[in-house]
Motif scaffolding. Structure first.
Motif, PDB file in Angstrom:
ATOM      1  N   ASN A  67      66.363 -43.178 -38.667  1.00  0.00           N
ATOM      2  CA  ASN A  67      66.605 -44.221 -38.915  1.00  0.00           C
ATOM      3  C   ASN A  67      67.116 -45.382 -38.389  1.00  0.00           C
ATOM      4  O   ASN A  67      67.247 -46.386 -38.908  1.00  0.00           O
ATOM      5  CB  ASN A  67      67.461 -44.321 -40.461  1.00  0.00           C
ATOM      6  N   ASN A  68      66.402 -45.213 -36.582  1.00  0.00           N
ATOM      7  CA  ASN A  68      67.434 -46.126 -35.712  1.00  0.00           C
ATOM      8  C   ASN A  68      69.011 -46.499 -35.953  1.00  0.00           C
ATOM      9  O   ASN A  68      68.619 -47.382 -35.851  1.00  0.00           O
ATOM     10  CB  ASN A  68      66.417 -46.797 -35.805  1.00  0.00           C
ATOM     11  N   ALA A  69      69.186 -45.142 -36.413  1.00  0.00           N
ATOM     12  CA  ALA A  69      71.019 -45.571 -36.342  1.00  0.00           C
ATOM     13  C   ALA A  69      70.996 -46.305 -34.625  1.00  0.00           C
ATOM     14  O   ALA A  69      70.986 -45.402 -34.105  1.00  0.00           O
ATOM     15  CB  ALA A  69      71.907 -44.223 -36.337  1.00  0.00           C
ATOM     16  N   ILE A  70      72.409 -46.999 -34.996  1.00  0.00           N
ATOM     17  CA  ILE A  70      72.682 -47.467 -33.642  1.00  0.00           C
ATOM     18  C   ILE A  70      74.440 -48.161 -33.622  1.00  0.00           C
ATOM     19  O   ILE A  70      74.535 -48.683 -33.050  1.00  0.00           O
ATOM     20  CB  ILE A  70      72.680 -49.171 -33.551  1.00  0.00           C
ATOM     21  N   ALA A  71      75.281 -47.001 -35.045  1.00  0.00           N
ATOM     22  CA  ALA A  71      76.225 -47.213 -35.230  1.00  0.00           C
ATOM     23  C   ALA A  71      76.613 -46.158 -35.692  1.00  0.00           C
ATOM     24  O   ALA A  71      75.784 -45.079 -36.296  1.00  0.00           O
ATOM     25  CB  ALA A  71      76.723 -48.893 -35.986  1.00  0.00           C
ATOM     26  N   ILE A  72      77.891 -46.323 -36.620  1.00  0.00           N
ATOM     27  CA  ILE A  72      78.637 -44.718 -36.241  1.00  0.00           C
ATOM     28  C   ILE A  72      79.779 -44.728 -37.095  1.00  0.00           C
ATOM     29  O   ILE A  72      80.482 -45.782 -36.951  1.00  0.00           O
ATOM     30  CB  ILE A  72      79.007 -44.120 -34.644  1.00  0.00           C
ATOM     31  N   ASP A  73      80.270 -44.105 -38.346  1.00  0.00           N
ATOM     32  CA  ASP A  73      81.420 -44.720 -39.246  1.00  0.00           C
ATOM     33  C   ASP A  73      81.573 -42.272 -39.056  1.00  0.00           C
ATOM     34  O   ASP A  73      81.337 -41.937 -39.746  1.00  0.00           O
ATOM     35  CB  ASP A  73      81.157 -44.673 -40.604  1.00  0.00           C
ATOM     36  N   ILE A  74      83.004 -41.897 -38.197  1.00  0.00           N
ATOM     37  CA  ILE A  74      83.098 -40.725 -37.609  1.00  0.00           C
ATOM     38  C   ILE A  74      83.206 -40.316 -38.836  1.00  0.00           C
ATOM     39  O   ILE A  74      83.503 -39.242 -39.068  1.00  0.00           O
ATOM     40  CB  ILE A  74      83.688 -40.802 -36.390  1.00  0.00           C
ATOM     41  N   SER A  75      84.199 -40.640 -40.022  1.00  0.00           N
ATOM     42  CA  SER A  75      84.614 -40.076 -40.967  1.00  0.00           C
ATOM     43  C   SER A  75      84.031 -39.373 -42.291  1.00  0.00           C
ATOM     44  O   SER A  75      83.784 -38.981 -42.578  1.00  0.00           O
ATOM     45  CB  SER A  75      85.710 -41.216 -41.565  1.00  0.00           C
ATOM     46  N   SER A  76      82.281 -40.704 -41.454  1.00  0.00           N
ATOM     47  CA  SER A  76      81.586 -39.641 -42.528  1.00  0.00           C
ATOM     48  C   SER A  76      80.663 -38.293 -42.291  1.00  0.00           C
ATOM     49  O   SER A  76      79.732 -38.149 -43.074  1.00  0.00           O
ATOM     50  CB  SER A  76      80.853 -40.726 -42.772  1.00  0.00           C
ATOM     51  N   PRO A 136      74.047 -52.632 -39.836  1.00  0.00           N
ATOM     52  CA  PRO A 136      73.162 -51.526 -39.239  1.00  0.00           C
ATOM     53  C   PRO A 136      73.451 -50.607 -39.747  1.00  0.00           C
ATOM     54  O   PRO A 136      73.582 -49.711 -40.335  1.00  0.00           O
ATOM     55  CB  PRO A 136      73.680 -51.605 -37.900  1.00  0.00           C
ATOM     56  N   SER A 137      71.425 -49.607 -39.634  1.00  0.00           N
ATOM     57  CA  SER A 137      71.463 -48.030 -39.741  1.00  0.00           C
ATOM     58  C   SER A 137      73.216 -47.446 -39.412  1.00  0.00           C
ATOM     59  O   SER A 137      72.965 -47.156 -38.209  1.00  0.00           O
ATOM     60  CB  SER A 137      70.373 -47.776 -39.396  1.00  0.00           C
ATOM     61  N   LYS A 138      73.457 -46.237 -39.882  1.00  0.00           N
ATOM     62  CA  LYS A 138      74.870 -45.654 -39.410  1.00  0.00           C
ATOM     63  C   LYS A 138      74.049 -43.657 -39.794  1.00  0.00           C
ATOM     64  O   LYS A 138      72.892 -43.548 -39.891  1.00  0.00           O
ATOM     65  CB  LYS A 138      75.961 -45.462 -39.971  1.00  0.00           C
ATOM     66  N   VAL A 139      74.094 -43.491 -38.584  1.00  0.00           N
ATOM     67  CA  VAL A 139      74.698 -41.327 -38.215  1.00  0.00           C
ATOM     68  C   VAL A 139      74.734 -40.860 -39.410  1.00  0.00           C
ATOM     69  O   VAL A 139      75.797 -41.045 -40.080  1.00  0.00           O
ATOM     70  CB  VAL A 139      74.803 -40.877 -37.070  1.00  0.00           C
ATOM     71  N   THR A 140      73.734 -40.769 -40.584  1.00  0.00           N
ATOM     72  CA  THR A 140      73.994 -39.397 -41.211  1.00  0.00           C
ATOM     73  C   THR A 140      73.377 -38.157 -41.163  1.00  0.00           C
ATOM     74  O   THR A 140      72.705 -38.255 -40.814  1.00  0.00           O
ATOM     75  CB  THR A 140      73.415 -40.200 -42.594  1.00  0.00           C
TER      76      THR A 140
END
Length: 364
Positions: A130-139, A83-87
């Motif tokens: 981008n309707n982010a609903i997930a996160i990869d904090i290391s990015s 799913p879309s991630k926060v960028t």
């Protein structure tokens, strides 16, 4: 043709080629894109708290990472995009980095609230565009300085969790402000304690624990933050079993924002390198969060576990049976156990549902 591969910094090897620019908090290049990594650069990245980077993984891809025909067929059939991630764009990262430094260095400024609002607006836009609903904090990587990076990380994680819990846009915004300012009271902690390179003794820790109360008083005295934000800052170290601080409140006394912040705060602290401790891997940190069911709010914990991406689709992992595999689908109720395909065997491992895979884990 060159590809990008996302790798944890601790897994980097001399000779690899980095595929991104590493900047300091002032926007100056520390490592240019295309640099060949050596032991010094890798160690420097770790010291800066950079836990993951992109490397070039192109024509010289190791033979053992090339999919067999059977594996390629299975990957094509089963691959399900994350799913879309926060960028955050580089320009936004720079703006956020400068903003959070201003906030923590100018707590008495007339522009204090305006700066905090501006950062939160940037984060809110990154989540909604981008309707982010997930996160990869290391990015995310918005700053090299722990307090600044940590504040932005906690705000971003907390906003995603609030969205996952179907909170209103106003509440998501407010929890972003609360996350940014949750450690603002540390500006009143003596520098020799705040910056001590080793573990604090009991007396020093008692002083450090006052930061939550100091932060509450700082925000409450301005009359520009509502009670929910102020209480979130005050209670972000409280535990649902009453073992937290500064008030020792139990679950029914802790405000909703603080329950979310507590999960985000603990996770980000665990995965960040500090002078007195090595960073835990994301997997280790998640396992530790999962073990804290007596201390953390279960609803907030569940939202966290369903929002984090530890093994992005297309990443290469090593299984405990010795086989390398490509991630083809994440299972968000079991973030440690995605579906993967063996690179050589083409075997499908549904680590979350297949009982035959119950004794197999991801090593890296």
């Amino acid at each position: 043709m060159a590809r990008r591969k996302y790798m944890r910094t601790r897994q980097l090897k001399p000779g690899m080629k980095i595929d991104q620019v590493i900047e300091d908090s002032m926007g100056r290049n520390l490592v240019v894109c295309g640099s060949i990594l050596d032991d010094y650069i890798i160690e420097s990245l770790l010291k800066l708290g950079i836990m993951s980077v992109y490397i070039q993984d192109g024509d010289d891809t190791p033979e053992d990472n090339i999919l067999s025909p059977a594996a390629a067929q299975k990957v094509e059939k089963l691959r399900t995009s994350d799913p879309s991630k926060v960028t955050l764009s580089d320009s936004v990262k720079k703006r956020v980095s400068e903003g959070i430094q201003f906030v923590y260095n100018n707590t008495g400024s007339d522009k204090f609230v305006e700066a905090a609002d501006s950062i939160t607006e940037d984060l809110m836009h990154a989540i909604t565009q981008n309707n982010a609903i997930a996160i990869d904090i290391s990015s995310l990587k918005t700053s090299d300085e722990y307090t600044f990076k940590h504040s932005v990380d906690v705000a971003t994680i907390s906003m995603i969790l609030a969205k996952h819990l179907n909170m209103s846009k106003q509440e998501i915004y407010e929890i972003g402000i609360t996350g940014l300012l949750h450690d603002i009271g540390k500006t009143q902690i003596p520098p020799d304690i705040l910056n001590k390179p080793g573990q604090l003794d009991d007396a020093e820790f008692d002083i450090m624990k006052r930061h939550a109360l100091y932060g509450y008083r700082m925000l409450n005295s301005r009359n520009e933050f509502n009670n929910a934000i102020c209480l979130g800052v005050l209670q972000h170290h409280e535990k649902v079993n009453g073992a937290g601080y500064p008030l020792g409140f139990e679950s029914n006394q802790i405000c909703p924002y603080a329950k979310i912040l507590s999960v985000a705060d603990i996770y980000d602290a665990l995965v960040t390198e500090r002078p007195y401790k090595a960073a835990y891997t994301q997997r280790e940190a998640v396992e530790m969060i999962m073990s804290m069911t007596g201390e953390l709010d279960i609803t907030a914990m569940k939202a966290f576990l369903e929002s984090m991406i530890l093994y992005p689709v297309d990443s290469i992992v090593e299984l405990s049976n010795g086989e390398k595999a490509r991630v083809v689908k994440n299972n968000f109720h079991y973030i440690l156990r995605p579906t993967v395909v063996g690179i050589k065997s083409g075997k499908v491992y549904d680590l979350s549902k297949d009982l035959n895979c119950a004794n197999i884990i991801i090593n890296n």
